[in-house]
Design a protein around this motif. Structure first.
Motif, mmCIF file in Angstrom:
data_model
loop_
_atom_site.group_PDB
_atom_site.id
_atom_site.type_symbol
_atom_site.label_atom_id
_atom_site.label_comp_id
_atom_site.label_asym_id
_atom_site.label_seq_id
_atom_site.Cartn_x
_atom_site.Cartn_y
_atom_site.Cartn_z
ATOM 1 N N ARG A 40 0.843 -1.192 0.000
ATOM 2 C CA ARG A 40 0.000 0.000 0.000
ATOM 3 C C ARG A 40 0.879 1.242 0.000
ATOM 4 N NH1 ARG A 40 -1.789 -0.670 6.144
ATOM 5 N NH2 ARG A 40 -0.144 0.562 7.081
ATOM 6 N N CYS A 43 -2.088 5.305 4.218
ATOM 7 C CA CYS A 43 -3.095 4.813 5.145
ATOM 8 C C CYS A 43 -3.534 5.968 6.041
ATOM 9 C CB CYS A 43 -2.513 3.682 5.982
ATOM 10 S SG CYS A 43 -3.701 2.908 7.082
ATOM 11 N N THR A 108 -7.619 2.403 -5.592
ATOM 12 C CA THR A 108 -6.267 1.862 -5.504
ATOM 13 C C THR A 108 -5.382 2.523 -6.552
ATOM 14 O OG1 THR A 108 -6.760 0.091 -7.053
ATOM 15 C CG2 THR A 108 -7.055 -0.412 -4.717
#
Length: 162
Positions: A40, A43, A108
């Protein structure tokens, strides 16, 4: 170098608020760099006291400001009421940011879009027996576990190499 993220975070918040997007006033002004995050880019973490902290992967330290700003804008939107997930409200705000600032904020992102090398480990590899196309995977997905259930774009059968 990490202070650059703090500056870009302030810029992303300013941009969102200029569009009337209700960014939380309880957002911590310093970005945390996560040196373990591989899959990732960012966050948004809601703390127990109701404040928010944003962390970015160390991989973005080498990325250009535009990629970092877009990722931070994505995370900033998660601080808005009703936007903890990627639901309709979050999507509306992302659309506003995209239209106003030329971002490509989506649920994403990919390494290619952000100009970051892909460092994810390849633990599984499925290959087409006809054209040789490879399907690298980090996790044991259904494709890895049962390649016989799938076909390549060319119509060939798939085989698990490792």
């Amino acid at each position: 170098m990490e202070q650059r993220f703090d500056f870009l975070l302030a810029q992303a918040v300013k941009q969102a608020r200029a569009l009337g997007i209700p960014v939380s006033h309880r957002l911590h002004p310093h970005v945390t760099v996560n040196r373990r995050a591989v899959t990732r880019f960012g966050c948004c973490i809601r703390q127990r006291d109701g404040s928010f902290t944003i962390e970015l992967t160390h991989r973005l330290l080498e990325a250009d400001d535009r990629a970092c700003l877009q990722t931070l804008a994505h995370e900033v939107l998660h601080t808005c009421p009703g936007c903890r997930n990627h639901g309709p409200q979050w999507q509306r705000y992302a659309g506003q940011m995209n239209a106003a600032y030329g971002y490509a904020i989506s649920r994403t992102g990919t390494c290619g879009e952000l100009g970051v090398p892909d460092e994810r480990p390849v633990r599984h590899l499925v290959v087409c027996t006809s054209c040789g196309r490879e399907f690298p995977r980090t996790k044991a997905s259904p494709l890895v576990l049962h390649p016989e259930r799938y076909r390549c774009r060319c119509g060939g059968t798939l085989l698990r190499k490792f």
